[in-house]
Design a protein around this motif. Sequence first.
Motif, PDB file in Angstrom:
ATOM      1  N   VAL A   1       0.793  -1.149  -0.078  1.00  0.00           N
ATOM      2  CA  VAL A   1      -0.092   0.123   0.161  1.00  0.00           C
ATOM      3  C   VAL A   1       0.986   1.375   0.037  1.00  0.00           C
ATOM      4  CG1 VAL A   1      -1.925  -0.988   1.052  1.00  0.00           C
ATOM      5  CG2 VAL A   1      -0.089  -0.027   2.458  1.00  0.00           C
TER       6      VAL A   1
ATOM      7  N   GLU B   1       2.424   4.401  -1.165  1.00  0.00           N
ATOM      8  CA  GLU B   1       2.021   5.528  -1.928  1.00  0.00           C
ATOM      9  C   GLU B   1       2.936   5.547  -3.357  1.00  0.00           C
ATOM     10  OE1 GLU B   1       0.820   9.420  -0.712  1.00  0.00           O
ATOM     11  OE2 GLU B   1       1.136   8.752   1.255  1.00  0.00           O
TER      12      GLU B   1
ATOM     13  N   LEU C   1       2.626   2.529  -5.539  1.00  0.00           N
ATOM     14  CA  LEU C   1       1.277   2.615  -5.978  1.00  0.00           C
ATOM     15  C   LEU C   1       1.089   3.499  -7.374  1.00  0.00           C
ATOM     16  CD1 LEU C   1      -0.884   2.374  -3.001  1.00  0.00           C
ATOM     17  CD2 LEU C   1      -0.718   0.629  -5.026  1.00  0.00           C
TER      18      LEU C   1
ATOM     19  N   GLN D   1      -2.095  -5.527   2.806  1.00  0.00           N
ATOM     20  CA  GLN D   1      -3.520  -5.489   2.080  1.00  0.00           C
ATOM     21  C   GLN D   1      -4.359  -6.715   2.654  1.00  0.00           C
ATOM     22  OE1 GLN D   1      -4.091  -5.326  -2.116  1.00  0.00           O
ATOM     23  NE2 GLN D   1      -2.739  -3.650  -2.647  1.00  0.00           N
TER      24      GLN D   1
ATOM     25  N   ASN E   1     -11.997  -2.807  -3.342  1.00  0.00           N
ATOM     26  CA  ASN E   1     -10.790  -3.372  -3.179  1.00  0.00           C
ATOM     27  C   ASN E   1     -10.129  -3.861  -4.482  1.00  0.00           C
ATOM     28  OD1 ASN E   1     -11.399  -3.263  -0.518  1.00  0.00           O
ATOM     29  ND2 ASN E   1     -11.688  -5.360  -0.035  1.00  0.00           N
TER      30      ASN E   1
ATOM     31  N   LEU F   1      -7.241  -2.380  -6.193  1.00  0.00           N
ATOM     32  CA  LEU F   1      -5.537  -2.784  -5.922  1.00  0.00           C
ATOM     33  C   LEU F   1      -5.313  -4.086  -6.108  1.00  0.00           C
ATOM     34  CD1 LEU F   1      -6.368  -1.307  -2.228  1.00  0.00           C
ATOM     35  CD2 LEU F   1      -4.737  -0.001  -3.836  1.00  0.00           C
TER      36      LEU F   1
ATOM     37  N   THR G   1      -6.266   5.352   0.261  1.00  0.00           N
ATOM     38  CA  THR G   1      -6.156   5.303  -1.408  1.00  0.00           C
ATOM     39  C   THR G   1      -7.458   5.227  -2.091  1.00  0.00           C
ATOM     40  OG1 THR G   1      -3.688   4.414  -1.289  1.00  0.00           O
ATOM     41  CG2 THR G   1      -5.138   4.019  -3.363  1.00  0.00           C
TER      42      THR G   1
ATOM     43  N   PHE H   1     -10.766   0.723   3.577  1.00  0.00           N
ATOM     44  CA  PHE H   1      -9.256   0.675   3.299  1.00  0.00           C
ATOM     45  C   PHE H   1      -8.630   0.796   4.338  1.00  0.00           C
ATOM     46  CE2 PHE H   1      -5.241   2.604   2.044  1.00  0.00           C
ATOM     47  CZ  PHE H   1      -4.761   1.475   1.223  1.00  0.00           C
ATOM     48  N   THR H   2      -8.991   1.831   5.203  1.00  0.00           N
ATOM     49  CA  THR H   2      -8.114   1.995   6.428  1.00  0.00           C
ATOM     50  C   THR H   2      -8.653   1.537   7.669  1.00  0.00           C
ATOM     51  OG1 THR H   2      -7.362   4.094   5.437  1.00  0.00           O
ATOM     52  CG2 THR H   2      -7.153   3.904   7.904  1.00  0.00           C
TER      53      THR H   2
ATOM     54  N   ARG I   1      -9.030  -2.261   7.483  1.00  0.00           N
ATOM     55  CA  ARG I   1      -7.927  -3.156   7.022  1.00  0.00           C
ATOM     56  C   ARG I   1      -6.778  -2.833   8.115  1.00  0.00           C
ATOM     57  NH1 ARG I   1      -3.097  -1.261   4.660  1.00  0.00           N
ATOM     58  NH2 ARG I   1      -3.812   0.904   4.391  1.00  0.00           N
TER      59      ARG I   1
END
Length: 501
Positions: A55, A57, A60, A129, A161, A164, A407, A413-414, A417
């Motif tokens: 993940v 940045e 990505l 992830q 999801n 990603l 993201t 996601f946060t 996760r």
Amino acid sequence: MEVRRREFLALAGLAASAVALSACAQAGAAPSGSLRAAFGQPVTDLDPYNAGTAVDEASLIVKRLVFDTLVRRDGEKLVPGLAASWKRSGDTTWVFELRPGVRFHDGSTVTARDVVACLERTKAVKSAQSALWATVKSAKADGDHRVVFETDGPMATLPVNLTLLFIVPAKLVADPEQKRRPIGSGPFRVTGFTPSTNVELARFDGYWGGASGLPGISMPFIAETSSAITALRNGDVDLLWPVPSDQLKEVQGHRGVRVETVPSCTYYLNWFNCGRKPFNDPRVRRAMIQALNLEEIVGKLFGAGAEQMRAPIPSTVFGYAEQPAFAHDPVAARRALADVGLPNGFETTMMWFDATGPLSRELAQSMISAWDDIGVKVTPQSIEKAQWLQRLNTLDWDMELQTNTVTTGDAAFTLGRLYTSKANRMGYKNPALDKVLAAAGAEADSAKRAQLYAEACKTIWSDAVGIFPAALTTAYGLRSRVSGFTPAANNQPDLAPVRRG
């Protein structure tokens, strides 16, 4: 003749940016006329399944140019990527129809079997992830262009999801060469890569979405922000982000340069390792927050470049719910420490890497100074990013400061996760929170999902799992010759539509 300090710094910036940019020519440089884009963090690995950068940045940004995903995010909407369409077939089944005739950079055809192999690889590699895929039981190829996902119970978050899940040829999912010269099906292919120094990309003319107007993209990493700004002002780079709020004046109003800003999904957090004493006691964690005058710290450091947070996620994210601020009260903080048997405070450590975000060192120092006033002696540990990632993922730290980006723009996601007991990202385990987050991930009704994430925000905030000082405004500096650029709230702009005049 004496050289004034500002002139010296400018000369140093020129030299540093020249070194960084010259490295590009030594590693399979992008074609002439390529966009030169400098992000504030280094790219350390290009393998889409690397546990440490799952993940990350910086990685990505590049991965979205080199690889495709089934689903893409366009602003607030989810739009087709490799999947032309998808539908939910019952509570636990999703069917995705792939575009026919899509080819990888090596000329091979993208099929459903590649997608299945990529999901299996993603699930097999334990990474940041992993929690996103825990409820996906399987994926099966139904012919060449249909993938059927089966989930362990309802999973409304599968499409988001999948933004990603990067797709590579099945035969390459575990190939170590993917770290350096990966094969994808995205609009650009990798021609050169030196970890933490530069990434060189060339246009993939066989891209299913149409060839980019850029011949290539060169992404040098320039560690010193002042040097990066010098490179932008001199035209050595075309695009630079994020520009720290305290250095915007060095960019704004400069001939040939413009600034574009956007409220972002990027924020600072300082996690406590809740599995280590004394941070296993929430009273200690709350005392650490009470010691900080965050309104003053954030205001003085960032000005208009950030806002003080009122939740464990930024207000730009779906699922945000404002929480009451902790009162700045050093006397109460000292009393709380005495109540738990720490009348003289304690010693601890705080790790970060400088390139994590703007003014990271200054933010760390401001917090450390405030903690010193309540008897907590914090040893600062400013380390290289690779070491920070390794220690972060093995819980080898007391406190850790970083920027984090939501993201996908969705709390799943946060919150979903990072804060589950199974994820164990900061030694915090709360079965009641686990149930709320599981329910939120399964809920298809957006209003009900928002209510569940509001409950999760309240729990994480009141349990003081971490300190959430500031949500950042991202400022992009661009040369006037750049067109077609759209600022991204998640710090990961799509560079493929950009043009360089």
